[in-house]
Design a protein around this motif. Structure first.
Motif, PDB file in Angstrom:
ATOM      1  N   HIS A  35       0.849  -1.370  -0.072  1.00 56.58           N
ATOM      2  CA  HIS A  35      -0.091   0.106  -0.045  1.00 56.58           C
ATOM      3  C   HIS A  35       0.834   1.320  -0.165  1.00 56.58           C
ATOM      4  O   HIS A  35       1.963   1.358   0.589  1.00 56.58           O
ATOM      5  N   ASP A  39      -3.250   5.300   0.747  1.00 59.20           N
ATOM      6  CA  ASP A  39      -4.162   4.270   0.750  1.00 59.20           C
ATOM      7  C   ASP A  39      -4.393   3.567   2.265  1.00 59.20           C
ATOM      8  O   ASP A  39      -5.550   3.392   2.896  1.00 59.20           O
ATOM      9  N   LEU A  40      -3.231   3.480   2.938  1.00 60.00           N
ATOM     10  CA  LEU A  40      -3.255   3.387   4.443  1.00 60.00           C
ATOM     11  C   LEU A  40      -4.185   4.230   5.262  1.00 60.00           C
ATOM     12  O   LEU A  40      -4.687   3.758   6.144  1.00 60.00           O
ATOM     13  N   GLU A  43      -7.718   3.517   4.601  1.00 59.73           N
ATOM     14  CA  GLU A  43      -8.319   2.365   5.124  1.00 59.73           C
ATOM     15  C   GLU A  43      -8.299   2.361   6.417  1.00 59.73           C
ATOM     16  O   GLU A  43      -9.212   1.848   6.994  1.00 59.73           O
ATOM     17  N   GLU A  74       5.501   2.663  -2.391  1.00 66.64           N
ATOM     18  CA  GLU A  74       4.496   1.621  -1.963  1.00 66.64           C
ATOM     19  C   GLU A  74       5.345   0.837  -0.984  1.00 66.64           C
ATOM     20  O   GLU A  74       6.213   0.400  -0.915  1.00 66.64           O
TER      21      GLU A  74
END
Length: 106
Positions: A35, A39-40, A43, A74
């Motif tokens: 991720h 994104d983390l 989420e 990433e």
């Protein structure tokens, strides 16, 4: 494949890194796939700043590493750590305590 730092053998570094609930949640999110920070953050409902701070601690402990992908970074669980979890059936046992990575908090 991206170059990763050598895994830490001192369990103190790993225990310190995993002593925070947010870092445990980040590890859980990274186990199935890599991720980016945004994104983390989305989420896990954390700020980008906090995710970056926690990823830095996890990276220093030898649990995660990152590779650039365009303008993104990433993050992923390092191969050695992933192999150790697979070998030990998703349990990291230090003798004094253990972490069950199949039962991490959400």
């Amino acid at each position: 494949m991206p170059k990763t730092d050598p895994p830490k053998t001192d369990c103190v570094d790993i225990l310190k890194a995993l002593s925070d609930r947010s870092r445990m949640r980040i590890v859980k999110a990274l186990l199935p796939k890599e991720h980016g920070v945004n994104d983390l953050a989305d989420e896990l409902s954390l700020s980008q700043y906090n995710v970056s701070k926690h990823l830095r601690v996890l990276k220093q402990a030898g649990i995660v590493d990152m590779h650039p992908e365009g303008t993104r970074r990433e993050y992923f669980i390092v191969k050695e750590f992933r192999e150790r979890l697979k070998k030990e059936n998703h349990v990291l046992d230090f003798g004094c305590c253990s972490f069950r990575f199949d039962q991490l908090p959400d």
